[in-house]
Design a protein around this motif. Structure first.
Motif, PDB file in Angstrom:
ATOM      1  N   THR A  37       2.161   6.155 -17.984  1.00 60.15           N
ATOM      2  CA  THR A  37       3.295   5.701 -17.168  1.00 60.15           C
ATOM      3  C   THR A  37       3.067   5.875 -15.662  1.00 60.15           C
ATOM      4  O   THR A  37       3.236   4.904 -14.913  1.00 60.15           O
ATOM      5  N   PRO A  38       2.675   7.079 -15.180  1.00 58.99           N
ATOM      6  CA  PRO A  38       2.525   7.201 -13.717  1.00 58.99           C
ATOM      7  C   PRO A  38       1.534   6.211 -13.101  1.00 58.99           C
ATOM      8  O   PRO A  38       1.905   5.503 -12.155  1.00 58.99           O
ATOM      9  N   PRO A  39       0.307   6.060 -13.629  1.00 55.34           N
ATOM     10  CA  PRO A  39      -0.584   5.086 -12.975  1.00 55.34           C
ATOM     11  C   PRO A  39      -0.087   3.656 -13.102  1.00 55.34           C
ATOM     12  O   PRO A  39      -0.269   2.858 -12.176  1.00 55.34           O
ATOM     13  N   LEU A  40       0.541   3.316 -14.236  1.00 53.23           N
ATOM     14  CA  LEU A  40       1.008   1.942 -14.406  1.00 53.23           C
ATOM     15  C   LEU A  40       2.103   1.604 -13.398  1.00 53.23           C
ATOM     16  O   LEU A  40       2.180   0.486 -12.899  1.00 53.23           O
ATOM     17  N   VAL A  41       2.968   2.576 -13.095  1.00 47.32           N
ATOM     18  CA  VAL A  41       4.040   2.327 -12.133  1.00 47.32           C
ATOM     19  C   VAL A  41       3.473   2.343 -10.708  1.00 47.32           C
ATOM     20  O   VAL A  41       3.703   1.426  -9.922  1.00 47.32           O
ATOM     21  N   LEU A  42       2.698   3.391 -10.399  1.00 40.80           N
ATOM     22  CA  LEU A  42       2.192   3.546  -9.029  1.00 40.80           C
ATOM     23  C   LEU A  42       1.253   2.409  -8.630  1.00 40.80           C
ATOM     24  O   LEU A  42       1.388   1.829  -7.554  1.00 40.80           O
ATOM     25  N   LEU A  43       0.317   2.087  -9.513  1.00 40.10           N
ATOM     26  CA  LEU A  43      -0.635   1.041  -9.166  1.00 40.10           C
ATOM     27  C   LEU A  43       0.064  -0.314  -9.047  1.00 40.10           C
ATOM     28  O   LEU A  43      -0.280  -1.120  -8.175  1.00 40.10           O
ATOM     29  N   GLY A  44       1.067  -0.541  -9.903  1.00 39.88           N
ATOM     30  CA  GLY A  44       1.845  -1.774  -9.785  1.00 39.88           C
ATOM     31  C   GLY A  44       2.492  -1.871  -8.410  1.00 39.88           C
ATOM     32  O   GLY A  44       2.475  -2.928  -7.762  1.00 39.88           O
ATOM     33  N   LEU A  45       3.038  -0.750  -7.953  1.00 40.61           N
ATOM     34  CA  LEU A  45       3.671  -0.711  -6.629  1.00 40.61           C
ATOM     35  C   LEU A  45       2.635  -0.957  -5.531  1.00 40.61           C
ATOM     36  O   LEU A  45       2.850  -1.778  -4.629  1.00 40.61           O
ATOM     37  N   VAL A  46       1.496  -0.260  -5.630  1.00 39.52           N
ATOM     38  CA  VAL A  46       0.456  -0.411  -4.599  1.00 39.52           C
ATOM     39  C   VAL A  46      -0.029  -1.858  -4.530  1.00 39.52           C
ATOM     40  O   VAL A  46      -0.145  -2.445  -3.458  1.00 39.52           O
ATOM     41  N   MET A  47      -0.272  -2.450  -5.703  1.00 40.06           N
ATOM     42  CA  MET A  47      -0.737  -3.846  -5.732  1.00 40.06           C
ATOM     43  C   MET A  47       0.282  -4.769  -5.075  1.00 40.06           C
ATOM     44  O   MET A  47      -0.082  -5.684  -4.328  1.00 40.06           O
ATOM     45  N   ALA A  48       1.565  -4.526  -5.350  1.00 43.60           N
ATOM     46  CA  ALA A  48       2.601  -5.391  -4.782  1.00 43.60           C
ATOM     47  C   ALA A  48       2.678  -5.196  -3.269  1.00 43.60           C
ATOM     48  O   ALA A  48       2.782  -6.165  -2.515  1.00 43.60           O
ATOM     49  N   LEU A  49       2.613  -3.933  -2.811  1.00 45.13           N
ATOM     50  CA  LEU A  49       2.670  -3.677  -1.367  1.00 45.13           C
ATOM     51  C   LEU A  49       1.495  -4.338  -0.672  1.00 45.13           C
ATOM     52  O   LEU A  49       1.629  -4.921   0.401  1.00 45.13           O
ATOM     53  N   LEU A  50       0.315  -4.267  -1.288  1.00 51.09           N
ATOM     54  CA  LEU A  50      -0.880  -4.839  -0.674  1.00 51.09           C
ATOM     55  C   LEU A  50      -0.778  -6.350  -0.547  1.00 51.09           C
ATOM     56  O   LEU A  50      -1.122  -6.913   0.489  1.00 51.09           O
ATOM     57  N   THR A  51      -0.322  -7.003  -1.593  1.00 45.88           N
ATOM     58  CA  THR A  51      -0.387  -8.472  -1.591  1.00 45.88           C
ATOM     59  C   THR A  51       0.893  -9.118  -1.110  1.00 45.88           C
ATOM     60  O   THR A  51       0.982 -10.337  -1.070  1.00 45.88           O
ATOM     61  N   ASN A  52       1.896  -8.326  -0.738  1.00 41.27           N
ATOM     62  CA  ASN A  52       3.117  -8.949  -0.223  1.00 41.27           C
ATOM     63  C   ASN A  52       2.977  -9.298   1.260  1.00 41.27           C
ATOM     64  O   ASN A  52       3.865  -9.884   1.848  1.00 41.27           O
TER      65      ASN A  52
ATOM     66  N   ARG B 177       7.819 -16.499 -11.763  1.00 43.23           N
ATOM     67  CA  ARG B 177       9.255 -16.385 -11.573  1.00 43.23           C
ATOM     68  C   ARG B 177       9.947 -15.968 -12.875  1.00 43.23           C
ATOM     69  O   ARG B 177      10.830 -15.124 -12.880  1.00 43.23           O
ATOM     70  N   SER B 178       9.505 -16.547 -13.984  1.00 44.29           N
ATOM     71  CA  SER B 178      10.209 -16.264 -15.231  1.00 44.29           C
ATOM     72  C   SER B 178       9.950 -14.835 -15.701  1.00 44.29           C
ATOM     73  O   SER B 178      10.850 -14.151 -16.171  1.00 44.29           O
ATOM     74  N   VAL B 179       8.707 -14.379 -15.556  1.00 43.45           N
ATOM     75  CA  VAL B 179       8.419 -13.002 -15.977  1.00 43.45           C
ATOM     76  C   VAL B 179       9.185 -12.020 -15.107  1.00 43.45           C
ATOM     77  O   VAL B 179       9.816 -11.078 -15.595  1.00 43.45           O
ATOM     78  N   ALA B 180       9.173 -12.269 -13.794  1.00 40.84           N
ATOM     79  CA  ALA B 180       9.888 -11.371 -12.895  1.00 40.84           C
ATOM     80  C   ALA B 180      11.385 -11.404 -13.196  1.00 40.84           C
ATOM     81  O   ALA B 180      12.037 -10.364 -13.287  1.00 40.84           O
ATOM     82  N   HIS B 181      11.905 -12.607 -13.410  1.00 36.72           N
ATOM     83  CA  HIS B 181      13.338 -12.743 -13.628  1.00 36.72           C
ATOM     84  C   HIS B 181      13.783 -12.057 -14.919  1.00 36.72           C
ATOM     85  O   HIS B 181      14.688 -11.240 -14.933  1.00 36.72           O
ATOM     86  N   THR B 182      13.099 -12.410 -16.029  1.00 39.39           N
ATOM     87  CA  THR B 182      13.504 -11.827 -17.313  1.00 39.39           C
ATOM     88  C   THR B 182      13.212 -10.339 -17.329  1.00 39.39           C
ATOM     89  O   THR B 182      13.982  -9.561 -17.881  1.00 39.39           O
ATOM     90  N   GLY B 183      12.106  -9.942 -16.719  1.00 37.36           N
ATOM     91  CA  GLY B 183      11.775  -8.523 -16.691  1.00 37.36           C
ATOM     92  C   GLY B 183      12.813  -7.719 -15.928  1.00 37.36           C
ATOM     93  O   GLY B 183      13.222  -6.649 -16.344  1.00 37.36           O
ATOM     94  N   LEU B 184      13.263  -8.277 -14.802  1.00 41.41           N
ATOM     95  CA  LEU B 184      14.199  -7.529 -13.965  1.00 41.41           C
ATOM     96  C   LEU B 184      15.595  -7.488 -14.557  1.00 41.41           C
ATOM     97  O   LEU B 184      16.321  -6.530 -14.351  1.00 41.41           O
TER      98      LEU B 184
ATOM     99  N   LEU C 115       4.303  -7.659 -10.858  1.00 40.82           N
ATOM    100  CA  LEU C 115       5.194  -8.803 -10.641  1.00 40.82           C
ATOM    101  C   LEU C 115       6.626  -8.363 -10.380  1.00 40.82           C
ATOM    102  O   LEU C 115       7.315  -8.919  -9.527  1.00 40.82           O
ATOM    103  N   LEU C 116       7.093  -7.360 -11.138  1.00 42.36           N
ATOM    104  CA  LEU C 116       8.459  -6.886 -10.933  1.00 42.36           C
ATOM    105  C   LEU C 116       8.614  -6.352  -9.505  1.00 42.36           C
ATOM    106  O   LEU C 116       9.599  -6.644  -8.826  1.00 42.36           O
ATOM    107  N   TYR C 117       7.637  -5.578  -9.050  1.00 42.55           N
ATOM    108  CA  TYR C 117       7.708  -5.039  -7.694  1.00 42.55           C
ATOM    109  C   TYR C 117       7.619  -6.150  -6.654  1.00 42.55           C
ATOM    110  O   TYR C 117       8.316  -6.124  -5.635  1.00 42.55           O
ATOM    111  N   LEU C 118       6.761  -7.131  -6.923  1.00 44.66           N
ATOM    112  CA  LEU C 118       6.603  -8.230  -5.974  1.00 44.66           C
ATOM    113  C   LEU C 118       7.923  -8.981  -5.818  1.00 44.66           C
ATOM    114  O   LEU C 118       8.359  -9.287  -4.697  1.00 44.66           O
ATOM    115  N   ALA C 119       8.589  -9.242  -6.942  1.00 41.98           N
ATOM    116  CA  ALA C 119       9.879  -9.938  -6.885  1.00 41.98           C
ATOM    117  C   ALA C 119      10.896  -9.105  -6.112  1.00 41.98           C
ATOM    118  O   ALA C 119      11.671  -9.635  -5.313  1.00 41.98           O
TER     119      ALA C 119
END
Lengths: 312, 286
Positions: A97-112, B276-283, A190-194
């Protein structure tokens, strides 16, 4: 408007004196019925049935075994293999859980940020998530091979001795964690990016005018604004990690790994039901695990009450 | 000189430095993330005899498509692809129809027990399907559906999270249009079909894409429900590859690459919609 108050018996034409049965059913029921049928047959009933089965000495034959009361449950509580499998699942959850959450955040911050080739970075991070578990497992099984495996090949070329990714009991689950990190971090990304794209630009502009640097903006705007998303991502990740089965089963081809060190509790349920054919006992274990997951889910509702207003 | 230079650096220069550093870090992570896939493709292109060379090498003088050709002619990959399509499309259509109807019923109609039923549906989001496999398998045995498409399709239609997502979206739609149509005598069915659904295209697309991807990739349930090789989906079929190909790693990797390809190709074409769909449904889900 006032005419409605008296509910006068409407002049019903004779032909409609006895409306067809389906006409008397409220429309809302008709709308919800198809889904509710599926829901009752394939979710509610199995859930109840799992608890019911756990009190029977049921096997694969389909005929109901004898009622054994709580015997499955007491056997389970004293079953070392069950506890070790449950321990494996929890170990995986805590490690992944910790790496999956943290790395997801880092990836989103980097590419946003505005940067060249953004589509390529996003593609590389997210692509593995679209692969079926079997594809991902075949690839990692291949990477983890001794001698000619890419990872061990890289280690030996660096002058480091080989690692028994798949054969060392203390590493077996870590190998699953690494493969899972590669496979599913794209979803959290993706969730973080959104979420990042929903932070109003004005906040950053105001901060820039105040002379805040990138680092300050990250700590005083971005991370606080991501608080709710982080709560959600952690919960989704915890629940996903607890459900570990596919990749552990596939990477070790159903063996449970060296000395069963990578057998999650759901694989133990599977083994009990479909190798030992003990449906009743397997139901007891899965019901127990189900209760555990519900406890985690309910705890998150208590921890993140802000989500509740949405569910009205 | 150096002591003076540091405080002199303009904010723009600092920002530039950060951007370059960010780009380098991003590229390194992206490369790490691409290497496993590239290695799989590389292995698949090697002749069988050269895959297990030590020391490990990316290059071979004999790269070619032999392994891919063998997989296409000798394995059931095409069959699995068709099965996956049938199952994923079937589930997606059924989910879109039943979940959108139910969501409309919960969002726009009144009937006794509505609130209780809605609560039961929302509670179901917490149930992990994996813990239901034993009773579900027994149920399928009882219905005589083991080893049929139906066994794979039907249970995956019970997706309470999708009802919840659609209901939330319908709740947010303005009611004025429907009121106007209702005054004109439109039935709830027409309101649902001609007003609410057309207004909901984005969320329906999101639910559809998400459902399709998850069904396409689902392993555990189809793996249990079907043992007939003719009915296997891609994830289930590929699970048998390791044992049936033995040590023919080029062919194993060729199957893996081909098995992952359909969704990757779809992603290239529908990148924006999928993200968009993955982000939307996931969120909004769970």
């Amino acid at each position: 408007m006032a005419t409605i108050t008296t509910q006068a018996p409407a002049a019903v034409p004779v032909t409609e004196a006895r409306p067809a049965l389906w006409r008397r059913v409220p429309t809302g029921v008709l709308f919800t019925l198809p889904f509710l049928l599926f829901y009752a047959a394939f979710l509610i009933w199995p859930t109840i049935s799992a608890f019911g089965l756990s009190f029977f000495n049921e096997s694969l034959t389909g005929t109901r075994g004898e009622l054994v009361g709580l015997r499955n449950w007491t056997e389970m509580l004293g079953d070392a293999a069950m506890w070790s499998a449950l321990g494996n699942t929890l170990y995986f959850t805590v490690l992944s859980t910790p790496p999956l959450v943290l790395l997801g955040l880092v990836m989103a911050l980097l590419t946003n940020r505005v940067m060249p080739l953004r589509w390529l970075w996003r593609l590389s991070f997210f692509m593995p998530f679209l692969l079926p578990a079997s594809v991902m497992s075949l690839i990692w099984l291949w990477l983890y091979q001794p001698g000619f495996g890419l990872l061990n090949g890289a280690l030996t070329s660096l002058g480091i001795s080989e690692v028994g990714w798949l054969s060392d009991p203390s590493l077996a689950m870590i190998s699953v964690v690494i493969a899972t990190l590669w496979w599913t971090v794209g979803f959290n990304f993706l969730l973080y990016l959104a979420a990042l794209q929903q932070i109003p630009e004005q906040l950053y502009e105001a901060a820039s005018i105040d002379g805040a640097g990138w680092w300050q903006r990250l700590w005083s705007i971005t991370l606080p604004m991501l608080g709710r998303t982080t709560g959600l991502v952690i919960v989704l990740q915890l629940l996903a990690s607890l459900r570990l089965f596919d990749q552990a089963y596939l990477i070790y081809q159903g063996s449970g790994g060296p000395a069963f060190s990578a057998r999650p509790v759901l694989e133990y349920v599977y083994d009990t039901a479909f190798t030992s054919f003990r449906f009743g006992y397997a139901s007891a274990i899965s019901s127990f695990f189900f209760v555990l997951i519900v406890v985690v889910s309910v705890t998150q509702l208590k921890l993140f009450p802000s989500r509740r207003e949405d569910e009205r | 000189m150096t002591a003076v230079a540091t405080p002199d650096r303009s904010p723009r220069a600092t920002a530039r430095a950060w951007n370059v550093a960010g780009l380098i870090v991003t590229a390194i992570i992206a490369l790490l993330w691409l290497v496993p896939l590239l290695w799989a493709v590389d292995t698949a292109l090697k002749p069988e005899g050269e895959t297990t060379k030590i020391p490990v090498t990316w290059w071979s003088d004999n790269l070619g498509f032999e392994a891919f050709r063998k997989v296409f002619t000798e394995s059931d990959l095409v069959r699995w692809f068709l099965n996956s399509t049938v199952v994923a499309a079937g589930v997606t259509v059924l989910v879109l129809v039943t979940a959108s109807m139910a969501a409309y019923g919960f969002a726009r109609t009144e009937f006794r027990g509505r609130k209780v039923l809605l609560a039961v549906v929302v509670a179901g989001i917490m149930v992990p399907p994996q813990v239901l496999v034993v009773p579900l398998f027994r149920e399928m045995l009882g219905l005589g559906l083991v080893d049929t498409y139906w066994a794979m399709i039907l249970p995956q239609v019970a997706a309470p999270a999708m009802v919840f997502i659609l209901k939330k979206f319908f709740d947010g739609l303005p009611r004025e249009l429907e009121e106007a149509a209702r005054v004109d005598g439109a039935s709830p069915w027409r309101l649902y079909w001609q007003i609410v659904l057309p207004l909901s295209r984005p969320v329906l697309a999101a639910v559809g894409i998400f459902t399709f991807i998850f069904t396409w990739n689902n392993f555990f349930w189809p793996f249990l429900a079907v043992s007939d090789p003719d009915l296997m989906t891609i994830p289930v079929g590929l699970a048998t590859v390791q044992s049936s190909y033995g040590l023919r790693y080029a062919q194993i990797m060729a199957s893996a690459v081909l098995g992952g390809l359909p969704l990757l190709v779809a992603y290239v074409f529908f990148q924006r919609d999928i993200i968009r769909s993955v982000a939307h449904t996931g969120l909004s889900g769970t």
